[in-house]
Scaffold this active site. Structure first.
Site, mmCIF file in Angstrom:
data_model
loop_
_atom_site.group_PDB
_atom_site.id
_atom_site.type_symbol
_atom_site.label_atom_id
_atom_site.label_comp_id
_atom_site.label_asym_id
_atom_site.label_seq_id
_atom_site.Cartn_x
_atom_site.Cartn_y
_atom_site.Cartn_z
ATOM 1 N N GLY A 3 54.553 -39.726 -18.395
ATOM 2 C CA GLY A 3 53.440 -38.960 -17.846
ATOM 3 C C GLY A 3 52.897 -37.937 -18.839
ATOM 4 O O GLY A 3 51.726 -37.560 -18.762
ATOM 5 N N GLU B 178 58.837 -45.675 -19.575
ATOM 6 C CA GLU B 178 59.102 -45.990 -18.161
ATOM 7 C C GLU B 178 59.921 -47.268 -17.996
ATOM 8 O O GLU B 178 60.694 -47.401 -17.052
ATOM 9 C CB GLU B 178 57.775 -46.124 -17.385
ATOM 10 C CG GLU B 178 57.068 -44.817 -17.114
ATOM 11 C CD GLU B 178 56.108 -44.396 -18.223
ATOM 12 O OE1 GLU B 178 56.219 -44.911 -19.356
ATOM 13 O OE2 GLU B 178 55.254 -43.535 -17.942
ATOM 14 N N GLU C 187 50.519 -39.839 -20.878
ATOM 15 C CA GLU C 187 49.357 -40.135 -20.027
ATOM 16 C C GLU C 187 48.492 -38.896 -19.821
ATOM 17 O O GLU C 187 47.264 -38.975 -19.823
ATOM 18 C CB GLU C 187 49.840 -40.695 -18.681
ATOM 19 C CG GLU C 187 50.466 -42.068 -18.841
ATOM 20 C CD GLU C 187 51.114 -42.569 -17.570
ATOM 21 O OE1 GLU C 187 51.905 -41.810 -16.961
ATOM 22 O OE2 GLU C 187 50.854 -43.711 -17.183
ATOM 23 N N ALA D 52 57.077 -37.449 -16.278
ATOM 24 C CA ALA D 52 57.206 -36.971 -14.907
ATOM 25 C C ALA D 52 58.658 -36.568 -14.681
ATOM 26 O O ALA D 52 59.559 -37.061 -15.370
ATOM 27 C CB ALA D 52 56.804 -38.080 -13.945
HETATM 28 N N1 CO8 Z 1 62.441 -35.381 -16.060
HETATM 29 C C1 CO8 Z 1 63.371 -34.473 -15.705
HETATM 30 N N2 CO8 Z 1 64.120 -33.783 -16.590
HETATM 31 C C2 CO8 Z 1 63.943 -34.046 -17.894
HETATM 32 C C3 CO8 Z 1 62.997 -34.979 -18.347
HETATM 33 C C4 CO8 Z 1 62.217 -35.675 -17.372
HETATM 34 N N3 CO8 Z 1 61.258 -36.558 -17.682
HETATM 35 N N4 CO8 Z 1 63.059 -35.035 -19.696
HETATM 36 C C5 CO8 Z 1 63.988 -34.146 -20.075
HETATM 37 N N5 CO8 Z 1 64.522 -33.560 -19.007
HETATM 38 C C6 CO8 Z 1 65.584 -32.540 -18.975
HETATM 39 C C7 CO8 Z 1 66.950 -33.147 -19.233
HETATM 40 O O1 CO8 Z 1 67.478 -33.725 -18.065
HETATM 41 C C8 CO8 Z 1 67.693 -31.947 -19.724
HETATM 42 O O2 CO8 Z 1 68.072 -31.160 -18.591
HETATM 43 P P1 CO8 Z 1 69.577 -30.572 -18.446
HETATM 44 O O3 CO8 Z 1 69.674 -29.581 -19.587
HETATM 45 O O4 CO8 Z 1 69.567 -29.939 -17.112
HETATM 46 O O5 CO8 Z 1 70.489 -31.728 -18.603
HETATM 47 C C9 CO8 Z 1 66.671 -31.140 -20.501
HETATM 48 O O6 CO8 Z 1 65.381 -31.624 -20.030
HETATM 49 C C10 CO8 Z 1 66.738 -31.371 -22.001
HETATM 50 O O7 CO8 Z 1 66.680 -32.776 -22.225
HETATM 51 P P2 CO8 Z 1 67.731 -33.551 -23.155
HETATM 52 O O8 CO8 Z 1 69.062 -32.872 -23.140
HETATM 53 O O9 CO8 Z 1 67.700 -35.006 -22.756
HETATM 54 O O10 CO8 Z 1 67.026 -33.322 -24.586
HETATM 55 P P3 CO8 Z 1 67.155 -34.255 -25.884
HETATM 56 O O11 CO8 Z 1 66.512 -33.488 -26.979
HETATM 57 O O12 CO8 Z 1 68.535 -34.753 -26.052
HETATM 58 O O13 CO8 Z 1 66.233 -35.574 -25.539
HETATM 59 C C11 CO8 Z 1 64.273 -36.704 -24.714
HETATM 60 C C12 CO8 Z 1 64.856 -35.438 -25.377
HETATM 61 C C13 CO8 Z 1 64.433 -37.908 -25.645
HETATM 62 C C14 CO8 Z 1 62.797 -36.450 -24.462
HETATM 63 C C15 CO8 Z 1 65.019 -37.000 -23.383
HETATM 64 O O14 CO8 Z 1 65.055 -35.801 -22.619
HETATM 65 C C16 CO8 Z 1 64.409 -38.063 -22.528
HETATM 66 O O15 CO8 Z 1 64.567 -39.239 -22.803
HETATM 67 N N6 CO8 Z 1 63.695 -37.657 -21.441
HETATM 68 C C17 CO8 Z 1 63.105 -38.580 -20.504
HETATM 69 C C18 CO8 Z 1 61.866 -39.235 -21.078
HETATM 70 C C19 CO8 Z 1 61.283 -40.216 -20.078
HETATM 71 O O16 CO8 Z 1 61.898 -41.199 -19.698
HETATM 72 N N7 CO8 Z 1 60.042 -39.945 -19.635
HETATM 73 C C20 CO8 Z 1 59.329 -40.784 -18.696
HETATM 74 C C21 CO8 Z 1 59.548 -40.289 -17.300
HETATM 75 S S1 CO8 Z 1 58.854 -41.388 -16.067
HETATM 76 C C22 CO8 Z 1 57.213 -40.954 -16.047
HETATM 77 O O17 CO8 Z 1 56.752 -40.101 -16.756
HETATM 78 C C23 CO8 Z 1 56.355 -41.677 -15.058
HETATM 79 C C24 CO8 Z 1 54.917 -41.266 -15.201
HETATM 80 C C25 CO8 Z 1 54.281 -41.035 -13.901
HETATM 81 C C26 CO8 Z 1 52.855 -40.523 -14.020
HETATM 82 C C27 CO8 Z 1 52.708 -39.087 -14.484
HETATM 83 C C28 CO8 Z 1 51.273 -38.595 -14.352
HETATM 84 C C29 CO8 Z 1 50.847 -37.537 -15.341
#
Ligand code: CO8
Length: 267
Positions: free
Chosen positions: A116, A139, A119, A73
């Site tokens: 998400g 999460e 999921e 998400a």
């Molecule tokens: N939300 C918002 N932006 C994101 C997300 C995210 N989940 N994931 C990546 N991005 C963005 C980054 O902020 C970045 O943006 P910017 O260039 O503006 O800084 C861009 O995408 C590229 O990401 P990274 O530079 O971090 O890329 P890397 O290759 O270094 O890392 C990762 C990739 C490991 C995937 C890393 O981006 C990461 O850890 N992302 C977050 C993963 C996470 O915590 N996901 C869980 C989110 S909470 C959730 O999903 C709750 C579920 C709710 C239900 C959903 C129902 C379907």
């Protein structure tokens, strides 16, 4: 061939028909690794509803990019939400519409399917993975828990101990482990676009069957999540019997007896 008119109408997804019987929906927020936002789900729900209505379509493929199916998400969209808003507006409730689909949905996963994203893949009926796929529920690192089925569907797929380890540590599952543990039905060969190609072939195969029996089979398998064995078997038997009211059952069995290919009419 892509359907240009369908592609034009969305900002965060691309909808196309690579085959007249298959809708392909591609999540398309590459800069945010397909982070799932409310506007994206709005479009996804619309495209799914269109596919459900399209009489030519027998199955749907949902995919992302090579780098990410979806990295969860949208954390930036969520971070300032307060409890009253989350609870009062039933946050995430419209994110699960995909589970209401009668037609089968296949997730074609490359790269990250986290939070998400994992999921969403698990809400689909079949998951195919490329060797680059990484599944996980991170999460816990954000001070929350999975909110769209992670604690339930991952536990059904992996069993309690593995699901606990994944959810409590936030560590990822490799494509090979996902296959070994039954989260995905198979890992396809390496190569850009390979998993989407395989998923489209699979969708075409499913779409070539009688629609009514495909829907009934999907409904019956999903019921095994909800009911105990006795009620589940009863439900399956009743659905099985009801299919003898269809023309497709007559056609399927006659075709077998006459040694020819069945021509299903979905009636
Ligand atoms: N939300 C918002 N932006 C994101 C997300 C995210 N989940 N994931 C990546 N991005 C963005 C980054 O902020 C970045 O943006 P910017 O260039 O503006 O800084 C861009 O995408 C590229 O990401 P990274 O530079 O971090 O890329 P890397 O290759 O270094 O890392 C990762 C990739 C490991 C995937 C890393 O981006 C990461 O850890 N992302 C977050 C993963 C996470 O915590 N996901 C869980 C989110 S909470 C959730 O999903 C709750 C579920 C709710 C239900 C959903 C129902 C379907």
């Amino acid at each position: 061939m892509g359907d240009a008119s369908a592609e034009a109408q969305y900002e965060f997804i691309i909808a196309s028909k690579p085959n007249p019987t298959v809708t392909l929906i591609t999540l398309n927020r590459p800069k945010a690794l397909n982070a799932l936002s409310s506007p994206l789900f709005h479009e996804l729900n619309h495209a799914l509803a269109q596919a459900e209505l399209d009489k030519d379509v027998g199955a749907v493929v949902l995919t992302g990019s090579e780098k990410a199916f979806a990295a969860g998400a949208d954390i930036k969209e969520m971070k300032d939400i307060e409890f009253a808003e989350a609870y009062g507006n039933n946050f995430l409730s419209h994110w699960t519409q995909i589970t209401e689909m009668k037609k089968p949905v296949i997730a074609a996963v490359s790269g990250y399917a986290l939070g998400g994203g994992c999921e969403l893949a698990m809400m689909c009926d079949i998951i195919l993975a490329s060797p680059t796929a990484k599944f996980g529920q991170p999460e816990i690192n954000l001070g929350i828990i999975p909110g769209a089925g992670g604690t339930q569907r991952l536990t059904h797929a992996l069993g309690k101990s593995r699901a606990m380890e994944i959810i409590l540590t936030g560590k990822n599952i490799s494509a090979l482990d996902a296959e070994k543990w039954g989260l995905v039905s198979r890992v396809v060969a390496e190569g850009e676009g390979e998993v989407v190609k395989e998923a489209i072939e699979l969708a075409k195969t499913i779409a070539s069957k009688g629609r009514l029996s495909v829907m009934a089979a999907k409904e019956s398998v999903n019921t095994s999540y909800e009911l105990g064995l006795r009620e589940g078997l009863h439900f399956e038997r009743r659905l099985f019997q009801s299919l003898f009211a269809t023309k497709d059952q007559k056609e399927g069995m006659s075709a077998f007896a006459e040694k020819r290919k069945a021509a299903f009419t979905n009636q």
